[in-house]
Write a protein that holds these residues in place. Structure first.
Motif, PDB file in Angstrom:
ATOM      1  N   VAL A 191      94.891 -30.267 -20.845  1.00 29.34           N
ATOM      2  CA  VAL A 191      93.618 -29.406 -20.107  1.00 29.34           C
ATOM      3  C   VAL A 191      92.516 -30.541 -20.145  1.00 29.34           C
ATOM      4  N   LEU A 192      92.044 -31.255 -21.225  1.00 28.81           N
ATOM      5  CA  LEU A 192      91.371 -32.071 -21.183  1.00 28.81           C
ATOM      6  C   LEU A 192      91.315 -33.126 -19.893  1.00 28.81           C
ATOM      7  N   LEU A 193      92.465 -33.350 -19.414  1.00 27.81           N
ATOM      8  CA  LEU A 193      92.774 -34.388 -18.341  1.00 27.81           C
ATOM      9  C   LEU A 193      92.096 -33.827 -17.150  1.00 27.81           C
ATOM     10  N   PHE A 194      91.756 -32.694 -16.950  1.00 30.73           N
ATOM     11  CA  PHE A 194      91.058 -31.990 -15.829  1.00 30.73           C
ATOM     12  C   PHE A 194      89.744 -32.053 -15.645  1.00 30.73           C
ATOM     13  N   LEU A 195      89.312 -32.323 -16.583  1.00 32.40           N
ATOM     14  CA  LEU A 195      87.575 -32.314 -16.838  1.00 32.40           C
ATOM     15  C   LEU A 195      87.175 -33.455 -16.582  1.00 32.40           C
ATOM     16  N   ARG A 196      85.727 -33.682 -16.708  1.00 32.27           N
ATOM     17  CA  ARG A 196      85.051 -34.904 -16.305  1.00 32.27           C
ATOM     18  C   ARG A 196      85.215 -35.993 -17.618  1.00 32.27           C
ATOM     19  N   LYS A 197      84.694 -37.151 -17.180  1.00 30.13           N
ATOM     20  CA  LYS A 197      84.483 -38.222 -18.204  1.00 30.13           C
ATOM     21  C   LYS A 197      83.611 -37.963 -19.087  1.00 30.13           C
ATOM     22  N   PRO A 198      83.715 -38.220 -20.351  1.00 32.05           N
ATOM     23  CA  PRO A 198      84.649 -38.788 -20.821  1.00 32.05           C
ATOM     24  C   PRO A 198      85.698 -37.965 -21.322  1.00 32.05           C
ATOM     25  N   PHE A 199      85.733 -36.604 -21.329  1.00 35.87           N
ATOM     26  CA  PHE A 199      86.788 -35.733 -21.769  1.00 35.87           C
ATOM     27  C   PHE A 199      88.312 -36.188 -21.038  1.00 35.87           C
ATOM     28  N   ASN A 200      88.218 -36.495 -19.675  1.00 38.78           N
ATOM     29  CA  ASN A 200      89.657 -36.916 -19.431  1.00 38.78           C
ATOM     30  C   ASN A 200      90.255 -38.127 -19.887  1.00 38.78           C
ATOM     31  N   ILE A 201      89.212 -39.133 -20.276  1.00 40.32           N
ATOM     32  CA  ILE A 201      89.854 -40.273 -21.187  1.00 40.32           C
ATOM     33  C   ILE A 201      89.953 -39.919 -22.567  1.00 40.32           C
ATOM     34  N   ILE A 202      89.495 -38.932 -23.037  1.00 44.81           N
ATOM     35  CA  ILE A 202      90.055 -38.555 -24.517  1.00 44.81           C
ATOM     36  C   ILE A 202      91.261 -37.858 -24.308  1.00 44.81           C
ATOM     37  N   GLY A 203      91.519 -37.031 -23.329  1.00 41.64           N
ATOM     38  CA  GLY A 203      92.716 -36.242 -23.005  1.00 41.64           C
ATOM     39  C   GLY A 203      93.813 -37.366 -22.888  1.00 41.64           C
ATOM     40  N   ILE A 204      93.583 -38.577 -22.154  1.00 42.82           N
ATOM     41  CA  ILE A 204      94.647 -39.442 -21.921  1.00 42.82           C
ATOM     42  C   ILE A 204      94.800 -40.201 -22.952  1.00 42.82           C
ATOM     43  N   GLY A 205      93.741 -40.654 -24.045  1.00 40.89           N
ATOM     44  CA  GLY A 205      94.063 -41.314 -25.205  1.00 40.89           C
ATOM     45  C   GLY A 205      95.031 -40.367 -26.410  1.00 40.89           C
ATOM     46  N   LEU A 206      94.541 -38.956 -26.519  1.00 41.31           N
ATOM     47  CA  LEU A 206      95.256 -37.902 -27.338  1.00 41.31           C
ATOM     48  C   LEU A 206      96.582 -37.702 -26.925  1.00 41.31           C
ATOM     49  N   LEU A 207      96.952 -37.607 -25.784  1.00 41.68           N
ATOM     50  CA  LEU A 207      98.203 -37.553 -25.031  1.00 41.68           C
ATOM     51  C   LEU A 207      99.248 -38.802 -25.128  1.00 41.68           C
ATOM     52  N   PHE A 208      98.470 -39.772 -24.927  1.00 41.39           N
ATOM     53  CA  PHE A 208      99.141 -41.230 -25.276  1.00 41.39           C
ATOM     54  C   PHE A 208      99.605 -41.307 -26.615  1.00 41.39           C
ATOM     55  N   HIS A 209      98.383 -40.888 -27.447  1.00 47.34           N
ATOM     56  CA  HIS A 209      99.039 -41.256 -28.874  1.00 47.34           C
ATOM     57  C   HIS A 209     100.012 -40.240 -29.295  1.00 47.34           C
ATOM     58  N   MET A 210      99.966 -38.898 -28.952  1.00 54.10           N
ATOM     59  CA  MET A 210     101.165 -38.175 -29.196  1.00 54.10           C
ATOM     60  C   MET A 210     102.515 -38.808 -28.646  1.00 54.10           C
ATOM     61  N   LEU A 211     102.396 -39.415 -27.380  1.00 53.42           N
ATOM     62  CA  LEU A 211     103.646 -40.093 -26.703  1.00 53.42           C
ATOM     63  C   LEU A 211     103.902 -41.195 -27.959  1.00 53.42           C
ATOM     64  N   THR A 212     103.029 -41.992 -28.508  1.00 51.30           N
ATOM     65  CA  THR A 212     103.528 -43.140 -29.335  1.00 51.30           C
ATOM     66  C   THR A 212     104.078 -42.492 -30.438  1.00 51.30           C
ATOM     67  N   ASP A 213     103.609 -41.358 -30.966  1.00 51.44           N
ATOM     68  CA  ASP A 213     104.156 -40.924 -32.146  1.00 51.44           C
ATOM     69  C   ASP A 213     105.382 -40.241 -32.111  1.00 51.44           C
ATOM     70  N   PHE A 214     105.666 -39.753 -31.051  1.00 51.06           N
ATOM     71  CA  PHE A 214     106.989 -39.158 -30.480  1.00 51.06           C
ATOM     72  C   PHE A 214     108.048 -40.384 -30.285  1.00 51.06           C
ATOM     73  N   THR A 215     107.485 -41.568 -29.871  1.00 48.22           N
ATOM     74  CA  THR A 215     108.227 -42.821 -29.733  1.00 48.22           C
ATOM     75  C   THR A 215     108.817 -43.285 -31.148  1.00 48.22           C
ATOM     76  N   ASP A 216     108.009 -43.224 -31.823  1.00 44.20           N
ATOM     77  CA  ASP A 216     108.082 -43.463 -33.152  1.00 44.20           C
ATOM     78  C   ASP A 216     109.163 -42.489 -34.199  1.00 44.20           C
ATOM     79  N   CYS A 217     109.163 -41.432 -33.805  1.00 43.51           N
ATOM     80  CA  CYS A 217     110.164 -40.226 -34.302  1.00 43.51           C
ATOM     81  C   CYS A 217     111.469 -40.490 -33.682  1.00 43.51           C
ATOM     82  N   LEU A 218     111.496 -40.988 -32.328  1.00 42.86           N
ATOM     83  CA  LEU A 218     112.644 -41.274 -31.795  1.00 42.86           C
ATOM     84  C   LEU A 218     113.531 -42.447 -32.363  1.00 42.86           C
ATOM     85  N   MET A 219     112.638 -43.466 -32.546  1.00 45.57           N
ATOM     86  CA  MET A 219     113.228 -44.577 -33.172  1.00 45.57           C
ATOM     87  C   MET A 219     113.592 -44.193 -34.760  1.00 45.57           C
TER      88      MET A 219
END
Length: 105
Positions: A73-101
């Protein structure tokens, strides 16, 4: 190699995201993306705090699918909230990649 990939995705790749999507204020965006790693504070409530082969996705409170919906939901808000959303989701993707490995090895 898994450790290198994990930390590159946490610290290096956000620089590429900042430069690619926030050219005019990439330094500020990069710092915000790095600050989203504070989401790992939820690891402090785990027992034990660190366990080498534990997947954080859906284990730690701020790494749950419900939390990820909020980050989305943060992705659809104004800066800096959308940047925070990107960072948090990318963090989750990174951790998910780690889980897969971890599951492959």
């Amino acid at each position: 190699m898994q450790t290198f990939i994990h930390y590159f995705l946490h610290f290096g790749f956000p620089l590429f995201i900042a430069i690619a999507f926030f050219k005019k204020e990439w330094k500020k965006a990069y710092l915000i993306l790095l600050a989203t790693m504070l989401v790992d504070i939820d690891h402090l409530v785990a027992n034990p705090i660190f366990q080498a082969n534990r997947c954080s996705i859906n284990f730690h409170p701020l790494h749950t699918y419900y939390a990820m919906l909020v980050y989305f939901v943060l992705l659809f808000l104004r800066k800096p909230f959308n940047i925070i959303g990107i960072g948090l989701l990318f963090h989750m993707l990174t951790d998910f990649t780690d889980c897969l490995m971890m599951s492959v090895s």
